[in-house]
Write an enzyme that holds these catalytic residues in place. Structure first.
Site, PDB file in Angstrom:
ATOM      1  N   CYS A 110      89.364  34.020  33.367  1.00 54.58           N
ATOM      2  CA  CYS A 110      89.205  34.843  34.569  1.00 54.58           C
ATOM      3  C   CYS A 110      90.309  34.495  35.567  1.00 54.58           C
ATOM      4  O   CYS A 110      90.914  35.378  36.164  1.00 54.58           O
ATOM      5  CB  CYS A 110      87.835  34.606  35.181  1.00 54.58           C
ATOM      6  N   CYS A 206      81.690  33.247  36.576  1.00 50.13           N
ATOM      7  CA  CYS A 206      82.284  33.852  37.757  1.00 50.13           C
ATOM      8  C   CYS A 206      82.256  35.371  37.638  1.00 50.13           C
ATOM      9  O   CYS A 206      82.665  35.934  36.628  1.00 50.13           O
ATOM     10  CB  CYS A 206      83.720  33.367  37.880  1.00 50.13           C
TER      11      CYS A 206
END
Length: 379
Positions: A110, A206
């Site tokens: 990410c 996340c």
RNA sequence: UGGGGCAUAGCCAAGCGGUAAGGCAACAGACUUUGACUCUGUCAUCUCCCUAGUUCGAAUCUAGGUGCCCCAG
């Protein structure tokens, strides 16, 4: 000289809020950006999602919080979505790894592909000079290079998640929280009377959030029952729901208890996964030899700034929040290294990140590819 | 249809007349921007297979059921 234009990723949490505040205080022209990269409904995130029935989905709640912060700090707040990029570059990888029986770390990707690539490129296109985040990490410029150092708050240090960043990404980034600890962040937030001063730290993947993990994976990976085998006796002792739902070193969720043949039974731990035959191997002792490894092959290696010397004694972290462990690093080629451990370490898991440290310097990291014990490949 | 043994929480298992240990699992919480590990807490109360009885008092003794196991047939 013009003020530098910085865009801060505002998550709606306290860390990024204080990061923005500190930058503003330092005289930068600060803008906030709220990112949304996960659409639970569109992405079929149904089973195991605890917030589906809530009137306001958590991302909107976070946006509201980010908006409050931006208003209080008197900075503009932009909004941007990278839902497709996240799915393509992070989540597909995540699922592919699970399908191979490995245990990926999506948040590292990410950062590599979303926050410090898609977002960074977008920010540049919008005319911003640099991006900033609320990560606990320290950027140090030295000898014409940009280094990544552990944060002052050793307990919150998040360099593990930033280990895949390269020079151009690091040099375009600012980590305002690198020199203060969490208590101070909370204290500043309280002084400023920020709406999110006491907001609980977010956890979970996340942009996705807390999930009952096995149920979450049910959405994407079919259940496939198979035997759980005692690696020491080769006997079947229970049934699992599919090897990919489990990770090496795992104890919870196996559902094995009170077996007749094991009067002194302790907890069981996953020590090996055979994806082909769909067999989950377990050991009945947390200190079982089958959980140990003494060397590993690391692929997808990235060095943030400089390459260590061949054979150098350094430290490695094999999981977030695990202690740094002594290793020798051997450079194999451009993208791979071999680590020899100072002593056997437990539950080293393929797919997880190995991140290299020289004291407080994060050298970079890679993905655990193969794990060995006494010269035998054990995964 | 002779003899013997056993029936305690989801599982394993203590208890041997005095008012249900422990372990595993499970669940909850703490920790945590992966996933684990770890730590803390909860978890048999018209209850110890059922029924009747002995006793001040039974999971523990007796009788009869029911179920399972072993040996011999």
């Amino acid at each position: 000289m013009d003020k530098k234009k910085i865009i801060v990723g505002l998550s709606g949490g306290v860390d990024s809020a204080i990061a923005a505040y500190l930058l503003k205080k330092q005289g930068y022209e600060v803008t906030g950006a709220f990112m949304r990269n996960w659409d639970a409904i569109a992405n079929n995130d149904i089973s195991g999602n605890p917030t589906l029935d809530e009137p306001m989905c958590p991302q909107e709640q976070d946006y509201e919080d980010a908006k409050k912060v931006a208003d209080q700090l008197e900075i503009p707040l932009l909004r941007v979505d990278f839902i497709k990029e996240y799915w393509d570059n992070v989540f597909m990888y995540f699922l592919d790894e699970y399908k191979k029986g490995r245990t990926p770390n999506p948040d590292i990707f990410c950062n590599k592909y979303i926050k410090f690539e898609a977002f960074l490129n977008w920010a540049k296109a919008q005319g911003f000079d640099q991006i900033a985040t609320g990560h606990y990490a320290k950027r140090v410029d030295k000898d014409g290079m940009t280094y990544l150092y552990k944060s002052f708050d050793q307990n919150k240090d998040q360099t593990y998640f930033l280990s895949q960043l390269n020079q151009s990404q690091l040099s375009a980034s600012i980590f305002p929280l690198g020199d203060i600890d969490k208590h101070e962040v909370r204290a500043i937030a309280n002084e400023l009377n920020l709406a999110v001063a006491s907001k609980k730290d977010s956890t979970g993947v996340c942009f996705i959030g807390e999930r009952h993990f096995k149920e979450f994976l049910f959405n994407y990976l079919p259940m496939k029952k198979g035997p759980i085998v005692d690696i020491n006796t080769d006997k079947k002792i229970a049934t699992h729901d599919g090897v990919f739902y489990y990770t090496i070193g795992q104890r919870k969720g196996l559902g094995i208890g009170g077996l007749k043949d094991y009067p002194d039974a302790k907890s069981w731990y996953v020590c090996k996964k055979d994806v082909k035959q769909n067999i989950l191997y377990v050991a009945n002792d947390e200190n079982d030899e089958h959980l140990l490894a003494d060397s590993a092959l690391i692929s997808d290696v990235n060095f943030n700034a400089i390459r260590p010397e061949n054979g150098q004694q350094i430290y490695a972290k094999f999981r977030y929040r695990q202690k740094d462990l002594g290793v020798k690093i051997f450079l194999i080629d451009e993208n791979s290294v071999r680590l020899e451990f100072d002593q056997p370490y437990k539950a080293i898991t393929p797919g997880q990140a190995a991140v290299f440290y020289d004291d407080n310097v994060c050298l970079g990291g890679g993905i655990i590819q193969e794990v060995y014990y006494k010269n035998r490949k054990i995964n």
